[in-house]
Design an enzyme around this catalytic site. Sequence first.
Site, PDB file in Angstrom:
ATOM      1  CB  SER A 101     -10.145   5.022 -27.534  1.00  0.00           C
ATOM      2  OG  SER A 101      -9.360   4.976 -28.830  1.00  0.00           O
ATOM      3  CG  ASP A 151      -2.960   8.689 -28.511  1.00  0.00           C
ATOM      4  OD1 ASP A 151      -2.772   8.049 -29.298  1.00  0.00           O
ATOM      5  OD2 ASP A 151      -4.104   8.803 -27.587  1.00  0.00           O
ATOM      6  CG  HIS A 182      -4.658   5.361 -27.702  1.00  0.00           C
ATOM      7  ND1 HIS A 182      -5.328   6.435 -27.972  1.00  0.00           N
ATOM      8  CD2 HIS A 182      -5.542   4.434 -28.237  1.00  0.00           C
ATOM      9  CE1 HIS A 182      -6.664   6.261 -28.260  1.00  0.00           C
ATOM     10  NE2 HIS A 182      -6.862   4.907 -28.256  1.00  0.00           N
TER      11      HIS A 182
HETATM   12  C1  MLT Z   1     -11.732   5.671 -32.950  1.00  0.00           C
HETATM   13  O1  MLT Z   1     -12.775   6.093 -32.877  1.00  0.00           O
HETATM   14  O2  MLT Z   1     -11.520   5.135 -33.975  1.00  0.00           O
HETATM   15  C2  MLT Z   1     -10.630   6.128 -32.065  1.00  0.00           C
HETATM   16  O3  MLT Z   1     -10.408   7.358 -32.002  1.00  0.00           O
HETATM   17  C3  MLT Z   1      -9.531   5.285 -31.983  1.00  0.00           C
HETATM   18  C4  MLT Z   1      -9.707   3.910 -31.945  1.00  0.00           C
HETATM   19  O4  MLT Z   1     -10.678   3.634 -31.091  1.00  0.00           O
HETATM   20  O5  MLT Z   1      -8.997   2.921 -32.277  1.00  0.00           O
END
Ligand code: MLT
Length: 200
Positions: A101, A151, A182
Site C-alpha cells: 500500500s 479494493d 485491500h
Molecule cells: C496511500 O499511499 O495512501 C495508499 O495507497 C493507501 C494507504 O496506504 O492507505
Amino acid sequence: MEHLFIDGNRNLPVLLLLHGTGGDEHDLLTVADMLSPDSPKLALRGTVQENGMNRFFERYSEGQFNLEDLEKRSDELLEELSRLSKKYQLPIAQMIPVGYSNGANIAGHIMLERQGNFNTAILFHGMFLGRHTQSFPLAEQSIWLSAGVNDPIVPFSTAQDLQQAFEKRGAQVTLHQTMTGHQLTIEEVAAAKKWLASMT
Ligand code: MLT
C-alpha cells in the site's frame, strides 16, 4: 528513520520492507519470512504521522497525495538507504523493495522517478500516484504487482496505471489480481514467492 535489520544469507537478495499506512517496521516480517526466509531483511518506518499512523509521505485525504512531500520523502528514504547500506554493507542494487500500500507507492515512485536504484520489486496493492517527470528506461527492471478487484482504497484501475507506467519504460511487469479488497492475502504472498524464486 527507525529501522530494523535482520541479517541473513548475503548471497540472497536483501528484502527492503516498506509498510502500509498505520504500520511499522515489524509489519512485513512474516511476509518476508514467507517470501525468502534466509534473505537479509531491512525494514523502515515511515516518518510522516497521520492521526498517529505512520506513513512514508503525506496525503490530504484518501487518494489525494501531497506530491511535494512525496518528492522530499523519496529523497529522504534514499539518503537513509545509502546510510544503512554503508552501515550494514548491503548494496542498494541488491535490495528488493517489498512494499504494501503506502510502502508500495513510495517504492514504485522511486523506481519511476529516481534512476539507478532497484531492479526488482514486489509491490502489494500499490497505485500510480500521477507523478511523471522522468523518461529513463526501465528495461532491466522486473516488477511484481498485486491488486484487488474489490479494493476500495486502491482502485484496480490505478494499479493498472502503475503497471502501464512501468511497461511504457520497458519494465517486465506481472500484475496479480486478487478477488478480495485491500488486504494482503496468503495466496498473493505465495504467488509473489513463486515469482521471486523464478527471478533469483
Ligand atoms: C496511500 O499511499 O495512501 C495508499 O495507497 C493507501 C494507504 O496506504 O492507505
